[in-house]
Write a protein that holds these residues in place. Structure first.
Motif, short mmCIF file in Angstrom:
data_model
loop_
_atom_site.label_atom_id
_atom_site.label_comp_id
_atom_site.label_asym_id
_atom_site.label_seq_id
_atom_site.Cartn_x
_atom_site.Cartn_y
_atom_site.Cartn_z
N LEU A 234 0.84 -1.21 0.00
CA LEU A 234 0.00 0.00 0.00
C LEU A 234 0.87 1.26 0.00
CD1 LEU A 234 -2.65 -1.13 2.67
CD2 LEU A 234 -2.94 -1.05 0.19
N ARG A 235 1.98 1.21 -0.73
CA ARG A 235 2.96 2.28 -0.66
C ARG A 235 2.40 3.63 -1.09
NH1 ARG A 235 3.14 -0.71 -4.91
NH2 ARG A 235 3.48 0.10 -7.02
N ARG A 236 1.39 3.66 -1.97
CA ARG A 236 0.81 4.94 -2.41
C ARG A 236 -0.08 5.55 -1.32
NH1 ARG A 236 1.44 5.57 -7.96
NH2 ARG A 236 2.05 3.68 -9.07
N GLN A 237 -0.63 4.71 -0.45
CA GLN A 237 -1.46 5.17 0.66
C GLN A 237 -1.06 4.39 1.91
OE1 GLN A 237 -5.30 4.41 -1.42
NE2 GLN A 237 -5.75 6.54 -0.92
N PRO A 238 0.13 4.63 2.43
CA PRO A 238 0.65 3.80 3.53
C PRO A 238 -0.18 3.87 4.80
CG PRO A 238 2.03 5.74 3.19
CD PRO A 238 1.07 5.68 2.04
N ALA A 239 -0.88 4.99 5.00
CA ALA A 239 -1.68 5.10 6.22
C ALA A 239 -2.80 4.07 6.27
CB ALA A 239 -2.26 6.51 6.34
N LEU A 240 -3.21 3.57 5.10
CA LEU A 240 -4.26 2.55 5.08
C LEU A 240 -3.81 1.26 5.74
CD1 LEU A 240 -5.83 2.82 1.50
CD2 LEU A 240 -6.85 3.48 3.69
N ALA A 241 -2.51 1.05 5.82
CA ALA A 241 -1.99 -0.20 6.40
C ALA A 241 -2.27 -0.31 7.89
CB ALA A 241 -0.50 -0.31 6.13
N VAL A 242 -2.60 0.80 8.54
CA VAL A 242 -2.92 0.75 9.96
C VAL A 242 -4.38 0.36 10.19
CG1 VAL A 242 -3.73 3.12 10.36
CG2 VAL A 242 -2.38 1.95 12.13
N ALA A 243 -5.15 0.24 9.13
CA ALA A 243 -6.58 -0.07 9.26
C ALA A 243 -6.85 -1.37 10.02
CB ALA A 243 -7.24 -0.10 7.88
N PRO A 244 -6.11 -2.48 9.76
CA PRO A 244 -6.38 -3.70 10.53
C PRO A 244 -6.27 -3.49 12.04
CG PRO A 244 -5.02 -4.22 8.63
CD PRO A 244 -5.11 -2.73 8.70
N PHE A 245 -5.27 -2.73 12.46
CA PHE A 245 -5.11 -2.47 13.89
C PHE A 245 -6.29 -1.65 14.41
CE2 PHE A 245 -3.66 -0.04 17.53
CZ PHE A 245 -2.96 -0.97 18.27
N LEU A 246 -6.66 -0.59 13.70
CA LEU A 246 -7.76 0.27 14.16
C LEU A 246 -9.08 -0.49 14.21
CD1 LEU A 246 -6.95 3.57 12.20
CD2 LEU A 246 -6.26 2.92 14.52
N ILE A 247 -9.35 -1.29 13.20
CA ILE A 247 -10.60 -2.05 13.18
C ILE A 247 -10.63 -3.06 14.31
CG2 ILE A 247 -11.97 -3.71 11.84
CD1 ILE A 247 -10.91 -2.31 9.30
N ALA A 248 -9.53 -3.78 14.49
CA ALA A 248 -9.48 -4.80 15.54
C ALA A 248 -9.66 -4.17 16.92
CB ALA A 248 -8.16 -5.56 15.46
N VAL A 249 -8.97 -3.07 17.18
CA VAL A 249 -9.10 -2.41 18.48
C VAL A 249 -10.52 -1.93 18.71
CG1 VAL A 249 -8.45 -0.33 19.74
CG2 VAL A 249 -6.68 -1.75 18.71
N THR A 250 -11.14 -1.39 17.67
CA THR A 250 -12.52 -0.92 17.80
C THR A 250 -13.46 -2.06 18.18
OG1 THR A 250 -12.13 0.84 16.18
CG2 THR A 250 -14.42 0.21 16.59
N VAL A 251 -13.33 -3.19 17.50
CA VAL A 251 -14.20 -4.33 17.79
C VAL A 251 -13.95 -4.87 19.19
CG1 VAL A 251 -14.77 -6.69 17.10
CG2 VAL A 251 -14.43 -4.95 15.36
N VAL A 252 -12.68 -5.02 19.57
CA VAL A 252 -12.36 -5.56 20.90
C VAL A 252 -12.85 -4.61 21.99
CG1 VAL A 252 -10.47 -6.15 22.46
CG2 VAL A 252 -10.40 -6.89 20.08
N THR A 253 -12.68 -3.32 21.79
CA THR A 253 -13.13 -2.34 22.78
C THR A 253 -14.65 -2.37 22.91
OG1 THR A 253 -11.25 -0.91 22.25
CG2 THR A 253 -13.09 0.10 23.41
N LEU A 254 -15.34 -2.40 21.78
CA LEU A 254 -16.80 -2.46 21.82
C LEU A 254 -17.27 -3.74 22.51
CD1 LEU A 254 -19.56 -1.33 20.99
CD2 LEU A 254 -19.29 -2.48 18.78
N ALA A 255 -16.64 -4.87 22.18
CA ALA A 255 -17.01 -6.14 22.80
C ALA A 255 -16.79 -6.11 24.31
CB ALA A 255 -16.23 -7.28 22.17
N THR A 256 -15.73 -5.45 24.74
CA THR A 256 -15.44 -5.37 26.18
C THR A 256 -16.47 -4.51 26.90
OG1 THR A 256 -13.08 -5.62 25.70
CG2 THR A 256 -13.68 -4.82 27.88
#
Length: 659
Positions: A140-162
């Motif tokens: 994702l070198r043209r949009q490297p910030a998109l590579a952090v999406a898995p972390f953000l999505i996972a944290v959001t789901v885990v936080t909501l579940a907690t």
């Protein structure tokens, strides 16, 4: 020999749309598909592992590791690999992989071979997670910030579940530990706090990122507020220091320092408003009241998160209308003033936070706890004794250590406290004691190389600087708390951090040339296949052991047979044999129990539980043999209360008229 798709899309002439070249469309699709698969797997593991007790147990981390390794093996054959064969990232991967290999080699001399095997399997996950994040970032070198999406999505789901788990729990035991602190989802409050502190720091970086979509910044603020609230509910003392270090690193490395500082205020303010309610469960007079207060504050967390989202959205809208100055326009003097002002404001906020939590603790009384919270309690810390034992291990075996997993065995013998931990509660001390200078050297080299890769990537642009700042802050908090705790061996916490570091190191690792020979690609593929072949029997063994221990009452004989198969599948493990012995004892098959224990002792001669179980079985029929076995158990674990109780019982029976 090269793969057909290895010619880079960068060869398209400037000014011409990539879609004008049919071959380029195919190559671009291959990169997109690979990035999508990697992102999906990282997201799935980032959700699954934290919600499954952090994936500490092999029945969870082994199938996840199989998924990760199989994905990497397939992509190594089929997907573009725009990663340079030289650089800090290569050193990092080699050192971290070498640490896992050295851990596995220590099986040859450790007294806890089964634990060493598990440690090696966990440790190998971490360079794989780093490489997966690195690969995703380069794809994702043209949009490297998109590579952090898995972390953000996972944290959001885990936080909501907690939060949902806290609100909807049916009993205190499902969310609170014995000290009335939150232990869901990791089943360990310190790991809980570390995960949510790390996550909150990344969310603060997203809120402070400029430019950034308003909706994304608002969403990150809401998740960050919830993470901070959950971290406070976990009441881990080490997390306070870790959070402070993480914030300092975040502000020091951020290109938008003032924006990041405002983002920090936006995330912290709602949590500080709720602070009295967040501390109430620990101070409750009884468990039921603590559970009730936990659920009450749990219902307030969504409102605090919403407030953070609204303020972040307003901040984003206002900031979006202001002119943005490029970092190059700032002089060194202005940078220094901004840094000093930021640190001064941070110091004021930290002082206010300490006073709000309960004031400065009285260090002269280590046995008294503030009834209102656990943060200012300075007693009940045995870590100095843990570290002393680990250092003794190192002194006796400075080069190789006593072997991975050996701390528990050594501490049972030399301890001066009532605790019997498996780990030394310090990544550095434990590595030094168990793996010696070789292990510590590999750890330090890998850590330094990862840091160099991330710092080099920081200069590639604003997105890359954002990724570096977030990753370095999260890692600083993780290392700080991991230096006084043991959660570094929890894949559900450590693997996401390594994946985030890989994402941040990706820009500097990108290579325009993808002409890697098939032979070069096949070498790691073959290594992954060998690892997979070794993991599957271990997983089946763990699964059989777990299922038999849980459901043996339905069919005891079937469970005993399954445990024998489990022991055959993993010749290093004593757990299937210990479970088999306990079931056999309960169904009145003492001979089978003794046979299983004898085999378990052959595998793990330094495990005190084995002679203890033998002594219990022999107590009635052969008291002399029972006493001999008990002496062996006491030699291995002199301070164990259960052994002292059994010794008193055997002495009493020997002195009775019947005896």
């Amino acid at each position: 020999m090269s793969l057909p798709h290895e010619t880079t899309a960068e060869t398209v002439p400037a000014g011409r749309a990539p879609t004008s070249q049919p071959g380029t469309r195919v190559r671009l699709s291959a990169a997109t598909a690979a990035a999508g698969l990697l992102a999906t797997v990282l997201t799935a593991l980032g959700i699954w592992w934290p919600l499954a007790q952090g994936a500490y147990f092999p029945v969870v981390y082994l199938p996840g590791a199989v998924l990760l390794y199989a994905t990497l093996a397939v992509l190594l054959i089929t997907a573009p690999l725009p990663i340079s064969r030289r650089g800090a990232h290569v050193v990092a991967i080699a050192a971290l992989t070498g640490l896992a290999i050295w851990t596995a080699i220590s099986i040859a001399w450790t007294p806890a071979r089964d634990l060493a095997l598990e440690d090696a399997q966990r440790t190998l996950i971490y360079p794989a997670a780093f490489f997966a994040g690195l690969w995703l970032s380069t794809l994702l070198r043209r949009q490297p910030a998109l590579a952090v999406a898995p972390f953000l999505i996972a944290v959001t789901v885990v936080t909501l579940a907690t939060v949902v788990a806290v609100i909807s729990a049916n009993s205190a035991a499902s969310v609170l530990d014995v000290e009335e602190t939150l232990f869901f989802p990791f089943d360990y409050r310190n790991a809980n706090a570390a995960f949510f502190v790390v996550s909150a720091l990344v969310m603060v970086a997203v809120v402070g990122r400029r430019p950034g979509p308003v909706a994304l910044r608002a969403g990150a603020a809401s998740v960050g507020v919830a993470c901070l609230c959950l971290a406070i509910l976990s009441q881990s003392r080490g997390s306070l220091i870790a959070a402070a270090v993480g914030v300092l690193v975040l502000l020091a490395t951020s290109r938008e320092r003032w924006s990041t500082l405002v983002g920090l205020l936006i995330v912290c303010a709602p949590a500080l408003v709720l602070l009295p309610q967040l501390l109430d469960p620990f101070a409750a007079e009884d468990r039921q009241l603590a559970f009730s207060e936990l659920q009450q504050v749990g219902r307030l967390i969504p409102f605090a998160a919403l407030a953070g989202a609204v303020v972040a959205a307003l901040f984003g809208l206002v900031q979006g209308k202001l002119p943005q100055r490029l970092p190059s326009e700032r002089t060194g003097r202005r940078r220094a003033r901004n840094a000093l002002a930021s640190l001064a404001l941070l110091a004021v906020l930290a002082t206010a936070g300490v006073l709000a939590i309960g004031g400065v603790p009285d260090l002269s009384d280590n046995d008294s706890a503030d009834p209102g919270n656990r943060f200012t309690y300075t007693g009940d810390l045995n870590r100095s004794n843990f570290w002393e034992v680990a250092l003794e291990q190192f002194k006796e075996n400075p080069l190789a250590g006593e072997g991975s997993g050996s701390f528990r065995t050594r501490y049972a013998l030399d301890r001066t406290t009532a605790e019997l931990p498996r780990d030394a509660h310090s990544l550095e001390f434990e590595t030094l004691g168990e793996l010696g200078l070789v292990g510590l050297g590999l750890l330090l080299i890998g850590t330094f190389a990862v840091g160099v890769g991330v710092i080099k990537s920081r200069s590639h642009g604003p997105d890359e600087a954002f990724l570096a700042s977030a990753a370095l802050a999260a890692t600083a908090a993780w290392i700080t708390q991991g230096s006084v705790d043991w959660f570094t061996s929890i894949p559900g916490l450590t693997a996401p951090v390594l994946g985030l570091l890989g994402v941040a190191a990706g820009p500097a690792a990108y290579s325009r040339s993808r002409r890697l020979s098939l032979r070069v690609r096949l070498l790691p593929v073959l290594a992954l296949i060998l690892v997979l072949a070794a993991l599957i029997p271990h997983f089946i063994s763990e699964r059989l052991t777990f299922d038999s221990a849980r459901g043996w009452r339905d069919d005891p004989q079937a469970a005993l047979d399954a445990l024998q198969r489990a022991a055959d599948l993993n010749p290093l493990a004593d757990a299937p044999l210990l479970v088999e012995a306990e079931i056999a004892r309960q169904v009145d098959q003492p001979e089978r129990a003794l046979v299983a224990l004898a085999e378990a002792e052959r595998r793990q001669p330094s495990e005190w539980l084995i002679p203890y179980q033998q002594a219990r079985l022999l107590a009635k029929e052969n008291p002399d043999a029972a006493r001999e076995r008990l002496r062996r158990a006491l030699d291995l674990n002199p301070l164990e209360p259960d052994l002292a109780e059994l010794r008193r019982r055997l002495q009493s029976e020997a002195q009775s008229p019947e005896g």
